[in-house]
Design a protein around this motif. Sequence first.
Motif, PDB file in Angstrom:
ATOM      1  N   ALA A   1     -16.509 -34.407 -18.589  1.00  0.00           N
ATOM      2  CA  ALA A   1     -17.896 -33.939 -18.709  1.00  0.00           C
ATOM      3  C   ALA A   1     -17.848 -32.440 -18.952  1.00  0.00           C
ATOM      4  O   ALA A   1     -17.561 -31.671 -18.031  1.00  0.00           O
ATOM      5  CB  ALA A   1     -18.663 -34.276 -17.439  1.00  0.00           C
ATOM      6  N   ARG A   2     -18.134 -32.018 -20.188  1.00  0.00           N
ATOM      7  CA  ARG A   2     -18.043 -30.598 -20.542  1.00  0.00           C
ATOM      8  C   ARG A   2     -18.866 -29.745 -19.590  1.00  0.00           C
ATOM      9  O   ARG A   2     -20.025 -30.029 -19.331  1.00  0.00           O
ATOM     10  CB  ARG A   2     -18.558 -30.360 -21.968  1.00  0.00           C
ATOM     11  CG  ARG A   2     -17.510 -30.403 -23.051  1.00  0.00           C
ATOM     12  CD  ARG A   2     -16.392 -29.397 -22.889  1.00  0.00           C
ATOM     13  NE  ARG A   2     -16.636 -28.090 -23.503  1.00  0.00           N
ATOM     14  CZ  ARG A   2     -16.494 -27.839 -24.792  1.00  0.00           C
ATOM     15  NH1 ARG A   2     -16.123 -28.775 -25.620  1.00  0.00           N
ATOM     16  NH2 ARG A   2     -16.731 -26.637 -25.248  1.00  0.00           N
ATOM     17  N   GLY A   3     -18.259 -28.717 -19.056  1.00  0.00           N
ATOM     18  CA  GLY A   3     -18.955 -27.794 -18.164  1.00  0.00           C
ATOM     19  C   GLY A   3     -18.853 -28.158 -16.701  1.00  0.00           C
ATOM     20  O   GLY A   3     -19.109 -27.327 -15.828  1.00  0.00           O
ATOM     21  N   ALA A   4     -18.459 -29.397 -16.432  1.00  0.00           N
ATOM     22  CA  ALA A   4     -18.455 -29.855 -15.034  1.00  0.00           C
ATOM     23  C   ALA A   4     -17.413 -29.110 -14.192  1.00  0.00           C
ATOM     24  O   ALA A   4     -17.673 -28.762 -13.027  1.00  0.00           O
ATOM     25  CB  ALA A   4     -18.187 -31.356 -14.982  1.00  0.00           C
ATOM     26  N   GLY A   5     -16.248 -28.862 -14.781  1.00  0.00           N
ATOM     27  CA  GLY A   5     -15.177 -28.194 -14.034  1.00  0.00           C
ATOM     28  C   GLY A   5     -15.547 -26.766 -13.695  1.00  0.00           C
ATOM     29  O   GLY A   5     -15.444 -26.329 -12.535  1.00  0.00           O
TER      30      GLY A   5
ATOM     31  N   VAL B   1      -9.206 -18.879 -12.590  1.00  0.00           N
ATOM     32  CA  VAL B   1      -9.639 -20.245 -12.291  1.00  0.00           C
ATOM     33  C   VAL B   1     -10.610 -20.717 -13.367  1.00  0.00           C
ATOM     34  O   VAL B   1     -10.469 -21.808 -13.934  1.00  0.00           O
ATOM     35  CB  VAL B   1     -10.317 -20.309 -10.898  1.00  0.00           C
ATOM     36  CG1 VAL B   1     -10.917 -21.695 -10.656  1.00  0.00           C
ATOM     37  CG2 VAL B   1      -9.328 -19.937  -9.800  1.00  0.00           C
ATOM     38  N   ILE B   2     -11.584 -19.869 -13.662  1.00  0.00           N
ATOM     39  CA  ILE B   2     -12.609 -20.241 -14.653  1.00  0.00           C
ATOM     40  C   ILE B   2     -11.980 -20.396 -16.040  1.00  0.00           C
ATOM     41  O   ILE B   2     -12.272 -21.355 -16.768  1.00  0.00           O
ATOM     42  CB  ILE B   2     -13.741 -19.178 -14.685  1.00  0.00           C
ATOM     43  CG1 ILE B   2     -14.384 -19.045 -13.290  1.00  0.00           C
ATOM     44  CG2 ILE B   2     -14.784 -19.514 -15.757  1.00  0.00           C
ATOM     45  CD1 ILE B   2     -15.045 -20.294 -12.764  1.00  0.00           C
ATOM     46  N   ALA B   3     -11.118 -19.465 -16.404  1.00  0.00           N
ATOM     47  CA  ALA B   3     -10.500 -19.520 -17.741  1.00  0.00           C
ATOM     48  C   ALA B   3      -9.701 -20.808 -17.916  1.00  0.00           C
ATOM     49  O   ALA B   3      -9.750 -21.460 -18.962  1.00  0.00           O
ATOM     50  CB  ALA B   3      -9.603 -18.300 -17.951  1.00  0.00           C
ATOM     51  N   LEU B   4      -8.958 -21.180 -16.871  1.00  0.00           N
ATOM     52  CA  LEU B   4      -8.152 -22.397 -16.970  1.00  0.00           C
ATOM     53  C   LEU B   4      -9.032 -23.633 -17.089  1.00  0.00           C
ATOM     54  O   LEU B   4      -8.793 -24.510 -17.935  1.00  0.00           O
ATOM     55  CB  LEU B   4      -7.227 -22.520 -15.750  1.00  0.00           C
ATOM     56  CG  LEU B   4      -6.482 -23.848 -15.660  1.00  0.00           C
ATOM     57  CD1 LEU B   4      -5.501 -24.006 -16.831  1.00  0.00           C
ATOM     58  CD2 LEU B   4      -5.749 -23.985 -14.330  1.00  0.00           C
ATOM     59  N   LEU B   5     -10.056 -23.715 -16.231  1.00  0.00           N
ATOM     60  CA  LEU B   5     -10.923 -24.903 -16.264  1.00  0.00           C
ATOM     61  C   LEU B   5     -11.637 -25.006 -17.604  1.00  0.00           C
ATOM     62  O   LEU B   5     -11.770 -26.092 -18.186  1.00  0.00           O
ATOM     63  CB  LEU B   5     -11.924 -24.859 -15.105  1.00  0.00           C
ATOM     64  CG  LEU B   5     -11.286 -25.048 -13.723  1.00  0.00           C
ATOM     65  CD1 LEU B   5     -12.287 -24.691 -12.624  1.00  0.00           C
ATOM     66  CD2 LEU B   5     -10.780 -26.477 -13.540  1.00  0.00           C
ATOM     67  N   SER B   6     -12.102 -23.885 -18.098  1.00  0.00           N
ATOM     68  CA  SER B   6     -12.771 -23.866 -19.401  1.00  0.00           C
ATOM     69  C   SER B   6     -11.825 -24.352 -20.497  1.00  0.00           C
ATOM     70  O   SER B   6     -12.202 -25.152 -21.358  1.00  0.00           O
ATOM     71  CB  SER B   6     -13.271 -22.444 -19.688  1.00  0.00           C
ATOM     72  OG  SER B   6     -13.585 -22.304 -21.053  1.00  0.00           O
ATOM     73  N   ALA B   7     -10.595 -23.879 -20.442  1.00  0.00           N
ATOM     74  CA  ALA B   7      -9.616 -24.302 -21.456  1.00  0.00           C
ATOM     75  C   ALA B   7      -9.317 -25.793 -21.338  1.00  0.00           C
ATOM     76  O   ALA B   7      -9.243 -26.507 -22.340  1.00  0.00           O
ATOM     77  CB  ALA B   7      -8.335 -23.483 -21.306  1.00  0.00           C
ATOM     78  N   LEU B   8      -9.176 -26.271 -20.100  1.00  0.00           N
ATOM     79  CA  LEU B   8      -8.905 -27.705 -19.905  1.00  0.00           C
ATOM     80  C   LEU B   8     -10.072 -28.557 -20.417  1.00  0.00           C
ATOM     81  O   LEU B   8      -9.871 -29.628 -20.988  1.00  0.00           O
ATOM     82  CB  LEU B   8      -8.643 -28.012 -18.427  1.00  0.00           C
ATOM     83  CG  LEU B   8      -7.275 -27.597 -17.874  1.00  0.00           C
ATOM     84  CD1 LEU B   8      -7.217 -27.856 -16.363  1.00  0.00           C
ATOM     85  CD2 LEU B   8      -6.138 -28.333 -18.595  1.00  0.00           C
ATOM     86  N   GLU B   9     -11.288 -28.075 -20.200  1.00  0.00           N
ATOM     87  CA  GLU B   9     -12.456 -28.825 -20.677  1.00  0.00           C
ATOM     88  C   GLU B   9     -12.426 -29.008 -22.189  1.00  0.00           C
ATOM     89  O   GLU B   9     -12.947 -29.986 -22.714  1.00  0.00           O
ATOM     90  CB  GLU B   9     -13.752 -28.112 -20.269  1.00  0.00           C
ATOM     91  CG  GLU B   9     -14.041 -28.265 -18.784  1.00  0.00           C
ATOM     92  CD  GLU B   9     -15.321 -27.534 -18.368  1.00  0.00           C
ATOM     93  OE1 GLU B   9     -16.019 -26.989 -19.253  1.00  0.00           O
ATOM     94  OE2 GLU B   9     -15.606 -27.528 -17.160  1.00  0.00           O
TER      95      GLU B   9
END
Lengths: 400, 400
Positions: free
Chosen positions: A385-389, A366-374
Amino acid sequence: MTQIGLPPSEIPMLPARTLLGPGPSNVDPRVLRAMTQGMIGYLDPDFTKIMDEVTDLIRRVYKTAEGRTMALSGTGMSGMEAGLASLLEPGDTVIMCVHGYFCERLVEIGNRVRANVVPLRSDWGGVFPEEMLEQELKKHKNVKLVCAVHAETSTGVLQPLEGLSRLAKDHDAMFMVDAVTSLGGVDVAFDDWGMDYAYSATQKCLGCPPGLSPVSLSERALHTARNRTEKPFTWYLDLAMLADYWGWGEQRVYHHTAPVSMILALREGLRLVLEEGLDNRFKRHAVNAAALRAGVEALGLDLVVPAEHRLNQITVVWAPKGIDEADVRTRLLRGHGIEIGAGLGDFAGKVWRIGLMGESSKQENVIALLSALERILPEVGFEVARGAGVKAAEDALTAA
Amino acid sequence: MTQIGLPPSEIPMLPARTLLGPGPSNVDPRVLRAMTQGMIGYLDPDFTKIMDEVTDLIRRVYKTAEGRTMALSGTGMSGMEAGLASLLEPGDTVIMCVHGYFCERLVEIGNRVRANVVPLRSDWGGVFPEEMLEQELKKHKNVKLVCAVHAETSTGVLQPLEGLSRLAKDHDAMFMVDAVTSLGGVDVAFDDWGMDYAYSATQKCLGCPPGLSPVSLSERALHTARNRTEKPFTWYLDLAMLADYWGWGEQRVYHHTAPVSMILALREGLRLVLEEGLDNRFKRHAVNAAALRAGVEALGLDLVVPAEHRLNQITVVWAPKGIDEADVRTRLLRGHGIEIGAGLGDFAGKVWRIGLMGESSKQENVIALLSALERILPEVGFEVARGAGVKAAEDALTAA
């Protein structure tokens, strides 16, 4: 033409992938290892014992005491075809509850086996309304079968089944369920929910490679398959013959050469499911899905399905208007080794389908995907908003 | 019910087996290892590249430039059903050359897809006579398809195909071949022998686990599958749709989730076949089969098939009258870990079927089996000259 003659050390390897699409999901190393045990004959007593063990494990996962369970030698779609081809004879009336891509496939296959298919269509992205089935059932004298999809992989909707099942039973119809994406990820109660036939697949929430379809038949369904007027069009997927092969008849009868390695994988996958415990597993899927949803919403993306009907296995997200959604998927795959799914049918080009199933349902993913999407979304013109996800997902995980 | 909750170290293992039955055969460790690479999406560009590689490897093994090749997501019998269901429409006339158990299955499936099936039956254990086909073809105006089995696993007969193919073509019929037991063990020349559709299986002479059916279609066959009046009864095994999925159409179209691990196994198995070289491989099968035949005859056992038509893959031996043939098989399995096959259909209880296919076709296996038989046969009341079988096989191997 391909170069032949490479020495053993140069066996090409798969690239590493985090599989967050609609399946296949990642596979536990124990399951992969189970396939390396070698080979055994399909009528070897040591193998038929394994088949018996697999039927028992499938029963536990479907929560059925009555169900005649087995694993068909094909992917999930073979389970769909086996059911329609074995339970319906030409001209039999079948009502299909249709609100997504895989529901439409039920219609397609029902037509191919020359049934009288009555498709009831409601909106993609919503649950199928019981009253629509109720009204239709009143119009027919003999409905042989009612079909529904439990977890529509194309829309991300979890369909409540008990009401549909009760209506089918009130009209003496059998009830058939597509449990391809639900089994092992969310509660599936074959007996309690009055199912007559359910089929699933190994590569979604059961954590195995694709290739088998674990199915369950009620006594009535097996009786129906065994007492047809005419033989089904299919021999390969004739449920009556397959049930005899899997030990549900008076004696085991050879039908075809079982895909031994896949059955060994399935046994190990089901053992893992039950070691974790069904309730723990469902909770894991729920917690990670909640974190994902919180994260994508914090990025300003919208979910397709209303909160109360969302699947934990597949989260379907509207791709922002004006961006190239395929480009985002390519960047995820090429830059991060992460696969997510594209839209199907009516949703093609409009949504992303993010799967968190089986072994793939992990916080890290979950974290890896959100980080990549950001990082990717601003590159394609959608500001976030970087980091928000990531933060929203972490908060959800901490709260769970 | 099965005990759940065993720690990883207690994964049940398969017993070691020397598989000398009708398949599955033993599998090379490289093939088993290929399945442990992990998982990848079915539309991942790195996976579709593998699919392309597999189609190319299958073409080489079928010796075809024209053939549209692919691996169906089911066992060998799915290849049989796919061909009949996709090439025939209800009422189409198909002539089946029948001289064994698997030929009869062609008849069974042909009937299920509502074709006008004309079975021509000749003796089990002999080749199918061309003149029988010739006479029958003259009686019909439109024959759509002629079917034959190249290597009848039930009788051990190698059927010459070129004459049958020529007759079919003379009458403008397509020619379909069961190459389940032949492909990879004996010459199969798809183009030169004028085949329109051929199907095989992975677990015989290709040295892979069971679970896929490598097939080849001529241009005419694919055109026929694509231009039907009505859709076939089957969706799962619709060759036109599958060809599009395997890249034989204008663009690749998703059909079902490919059984990734099995396809990785098949790729590695086919690489091994071509590394050995087809001619070397055929010779290995021939030499080991000759040694086996010499050995069993030296033990006083009789072979079913006349010398000129014997398969190298399966040697079918009359079980001596008055002994319990099943007991012999059980003693081989339990005392020696060796599996041989029982008789099927008309031959049930009368013959043993000894397979030497793919990875199982090894000198050591020939010697181990003959040695075991020399000890077991006297125990069940059939006297043999101790050492005679092994010696005859050794002599044959030395002479080869």
